[in-house]
Motif scaffolding. Sequence first.
Motif, PDB file in Angstrom:
ATOM      1  N   VAL A 154       0.958  -1.026   0.296  1.00 14.74           N
ATOM      2  CA  VAL A 154       0.292   0.029  -0.018  1.00 14.74           C
ATOM      3  C   VAL A 154       1.010   1.429   0.202  1.00 14.74           C
ATOM      4  CG1 VAL A 154      -1.666   1.365   1.049  1.00 14.74           C
ATOM      5  CG2 VAL A 154      -1.473  -0.647   0.790  1.00 14.74           C
ATOM      6  N   GLN A 155       1.935   1.324   0.639  1.00 16.09           N
ATOM      7  CA  GLN A 155       2.568   2.272   0.566  1.00 16.09           C
ATOM      8  C   GLN A 155       3.562   2.650  -0.938  1.00 16.09           C
ATOM      9  OE1 GLN A 155       5.908   2.930   4.752  1.00 16.09           O
ATOM     10  NE2 GLN A 155       4.318   0.883   4.832  1.00 16.09           N
ATOM     11  N   HIS A 156       3.816   1.722  -1.294  1.00 17.72           N
ATOM     12  CA  HIS A 156       4.295   1.996  -3.009  1.00 17.72           C
ATOM     13  C   HIS A 156       3.084   2.003  -3.142  1.00 17.72           C
ATOM     14  CE1 HIS A 156       6.481  -0.703  -6.104  1.00 17.72           C
ATOM     15  NE2 HIS A 156       5.324   0.049  -6.593  1.00 17.72           N
ATOM     16  N   GLU A 157       2.179   2.046  -3.400  1.00 16.82           N
ATOM     17  CA  GLU A 157       0.875   2.050  -4.416  1.00 16.82           C
ATOM     18  C   GLU A 157       0.119   4.254  -3.846  1.00 16.82           C
ATOM     19  OE1 GLU A 157       0.029   0.470  -7.013  1.00 16.82           O
ATOM     20  OE2 GLU A 157       1.300  -0.954  -6.232  1.00 16.82           O
ATOM     21  N   ILE A 158       1.065   4.379  -2.649  1.00 18.08           N
ATOM     22  CA  ILE A 158       0.604   5.852  -2.552  1.00 18.08           C
ATOM     23  C   ILE A 158       1.887   6.102  -3.031  1.00 18.08           C
ATOM     24  CG2 ILE A 158       0.111   7.301  -0.741  1.00 18.08           C
ATOM     25  CD1 ILE A 158      -1.756   5.005   1.018  1.00 18.08           C
ATOM     26  N   ASP A 159       2.748   6.482  -2.890  1.00 21.08           N
ATOM     27  CA  ASP A 159       3.812   6.709  -3.515  1.00 21.08           C
ATOM     28  C   ASP A 159       3.834   7.466  -5.244  1.00 21.08           C
ATOM     29  OD1 ASP A 159       5.641   6.877  -1.145  1.00 21.08           O
ATOM     30  OD2 ASP A 159       7.614   5.077  -2.075  1.00 21.08           O
ATOM     31  N   HIS A 160       2.862   6.493  -5.675  1.00 23.48           N
ATOM     32  CA  HIS A 160       3.154   6.259  -7.242  1.00 23.48           C
ATOM     33  C   HIS A 160       1.839   7.258  -7.401  1.00 23.48           C
ATOM     34  CE1 HIS A 160       4.934   3.567  -9.465  1.00 23.48           C
ATOM     35  NE2 HIS A 160       4.205   2.405  -8.853  1.00 23.48           N
ATOM     36  N   LEU A 161       1.175   8.078  -5.795  1.00 23.84           N
ATOM     37  CA  LEU A 161      -0.027   8.865  -6.300  1.00 23.84           C
ATOM     38  C   LEU A 161       0.612   9.913  -5.751  1.00 23.84           C
ATOM     39  CD1 LEU A 161      -3.337   6.659  -4.051  1.00 23.84           C
ATOM     40  CD2 LEU A 161      -2.358   6.881  -6.718  1.00 23.84           C
ATOM     41  N   ASN A 162       1.422  10.052  -5.373  1.00 25.98           N
ATOM     42  CA  ASN A 162       2.824  11.159  -4.734  1.00 25.98           C
ATOM     43  C   ASN A 162       4.247  11.680  -5.635  1.00 25.98           C
ATOM     44  OD1 ASN A 162       0.937  12.437  -2.878  1.00 25.98           O
ATOM     45  ND2 ASN A 162       1.719  10.676  -1.512  1.00 25.98           N
ATOM     46  N   GLY A 163       4.033  10.912  -6.939  1.00 24.40           N
ATOM     47  CA  GLY A 163       5.129  11.262  -7.651  1.00 24.40           C
ATOM     48  C   GLY A 163       6.429  10.353  -7.342  1.00 24.40           C
ATOM     49  N   ILE A 164       6.161   9.486  -6.143  1.00 23.38           N
ATOM     50  CA  ILE A 164       7.544   8.663  -5.677  1.00 23.38           C
ATOM     51  C   ILE A 164       7.973   6.998  -6.983  1.00 23.38           C
ATOM     52  CG2 ILE A 164       8.581   8.021  -3.506  1.00 23.38           C
ATOM     53  CD1 ILE A 164       7.242  10.375  -2.659  1.00 23.38           C
ATOM     54  N   LEU A 165       8.755   7.188  -6.579  1.00 25.56           N
ATOM     55  CA  LEU A 165       9.094   5.864  -7.059  1.00 25.56           C
ATOM     56  C   LEU A 165      10.171   4.809  -6.141  1.00 25.56           C
ATOM     57  CD1 LEU A 165      10.096   6.312 -10.909  1.00 25.56           C
ATOM     58  CD2 LEU A 165       8.225   5.105  -9.823  1.00 25.56           C
ATOM     59  N   PHE A 166       9.203   3.848  -6.358  1.00 22.58           N
ATOM     60  CA  PHE A 166      10.282   2.900  -5.503  1.00 22.58           C
ATOM     61  C   PHE A 166      11.828   2.851  -4.995  1.00 22.58           C
ATOM     62  CE2 PHE A 166      11.395   0.026  -8.474  1.00 22.58           C
ATOM     63  CZ  PHE A 166      12.323  -0.848  -8.018  1.00 22.58           C
ATOM     64  N   TYR A 167      12.434   3.309  -6.170  1.00 24.10           N
ATOM     65  CA  TYR A 167      13.684   3.281  -6.008  1.00 24.10           C
ATOM     66  C   TYR A 167      14.342   4.448  -5.057  1.00 24.10           C
ATOM     67  CZ  TYR A 167      13.331   5.845 -10.691  1.00 24.10           C
ATOM     68  OH  TYR A 167      13.178   6.576 -11.484  1.00 24.10           O
ATOM     69  N   ASP A 168      13.239   5.352  -5.156  1.00 23.39           N
ATOM     70  CA  ASP A 168      14.149   7.174  -4.392  1.00 23.39           C
ATOM     71  C   ASP A 168      13.823   6.537  -3.003  1.00 23.39           C
ATOM     72  OD1 ASP A 168      13.435   8.108  -7.029  1.00 23.39           O
ATOM     73  OD2 ASP A 168      11.518   8.849  -6.488  1.00 23.39           O
ATOM     74  N   HIS A 169      13.505   5.209  -2.508  1.00 22.32           N
ATOM     75  CA  HIS A 169      13.619   4.941  -0.863  1.00 22.32           C
ATOM     76  C   HIS A 169      15.026   4.979  -0.442  1.00 22.32           C
ATOM     77  CE1 HIS A 169       9.545   6.901   0.215  1.00 22.32           C
ATOM     78  NE2 HIS A 169       9.762   5.840  -0.777  1.00 22.32           N
ATOM     79  N   ILE A 170      15.749   4.088  -1.474  1.00 22.89           N
ATOM     80  CA  ILE A 170      16.990   2.858  -1.735  1.00 22.89           C
ATOM     81  C   ILE A 170      17.988   4.307  -1.582  1.00 22.89           C
ATOM     82  CG2 ILE A 170      18.435   1.971  -2.599  1.00 22.89           C
ATOM     83  CD1 ILE A 170      16.345   0.780  -4.086  1.00 22.89           C
ATOM     84  N   ASN A 171      18.967   3.849  -0.605  1.00 24.25           N
ATOM     85  CA  ASN A 171      20.355   4.013   0.049  1.00 24.25           C
ATOM     86  C   ASN A 171      21.152   4.468  -1.079  1.00 24.25           C
ATOM     87  OD1 ASN A 171      22.468   4.842   1.064  1.00 24.25           O
ATOM     88  ND2 ASN A 171      22.574   4.523   3.106  1.00 24.25           N
ATOM     89  N   LYS A 172      21.504   5.733  -1.411  1.00 23.33           N
ATOM     90  CA  LYS A 172      22.062   5.832  -2.865  1.00 23.33           C
ATOM     91  C   LYS A 172      23.933   5.418  -2.778  1.00 23.33           C
ATOM     92  CE  LYS A 172      19.038   7.624  -5.171  1.00 23.33           C
ATOM     93  NZ  LYS A 172      17.204   7.022  -4.429  1.00 23.33           N
ATOM     94  N   GLU A 173      24.767   5.291  -2.143  1.00 30.15           N
ATOM     95  CA  GLU A 173      25.816   5.314  -1.270  1.00 30.15           C
ATOM     96  C   GLU A 173      25.492   3.836  -1.531  1.00 30.15           C
ATOM     97  OE1 GLU A 173      24.805   8.031  -0.352  1.00 30.15           O
ATOM     98  OE2 GLU A 173      25.320   9.334  -2.140  1.00 30.15           O
ATOM     99  N   GLN A 174      24.661   3.346  -0.110  1.00 27.37           N
ATOM    100  CA  GLN A 174      24.871   1.806   0.428  1.00 27.37           C
ATOM    101  C   GLN A 174      23.762   1.531  -0.225  1.00 27.37           C
ATOM    102  OE1 GLN A 174      26.575   2.766   4.090  1.00 27.37           O
ATOM    103  NE2 GLN A 174      28.346   1.405   3.379  1.00 27.37           N
TER     104      GLN A 174
END
Length: 186
Positions: A154-174
């Motif tokens: 559900v959080q993944h889907e609500i992110d879509h409604l807010n213009g956010i994609l799952f990989y935005d949450h991934i730590n870029k360095e690690q």
Amino acid sequence: MITMDNIIRDGNPTLRARAKAIEFPLSEEDKKLAHNMMEFLENSQNPEIAKKYHLRAGVGLAAPQVDVSKRMTAVLVPGIEDDDEPIFKHVLINPTILSESVQLAALGEGEGCLSVDRDIPGYVPRHDRIKLRWYDLDGNKHVERLRDYPAIVVQHEIDHLNGILFYDHINKEQPLTVPEGTIILE
């Protein structure tokens, strides 16, 4: 019938826009969209139909993913066994997370998305428990507590409604590290 050809891909500006709230009563167009989105999830989880129409399996599909910038998403989390009732099966209109746990969780295999055609390794930390409010197709308000996998979906889907994609949450360095105390769901 929605197929993979109807699902827009990463790079399309609709995926990065904040979707608009939906007014009640729902239009016939919105009702049809809700039906078609849930039908896609059902078809994508049926191995024979999925193979016939070349569908990738999905547990959620948000309206922005079919290029409709409205706050609607279909969620179908299947039961544990093939013949079990789904754990969570609803079309959510104007969903809102009312509260969330401090405890974080992430899927051990990471997350994927029907709108993202490449594998993006890394943990996606999300809240393990949420209190969710949404409206059904008739405009009835629902409030439900979700935890673990359904809460993550559900959080993944609500992110879509807010213009956010799952990989935005991934730590870029690690990408394979998570905040201390995060539960890894296998």
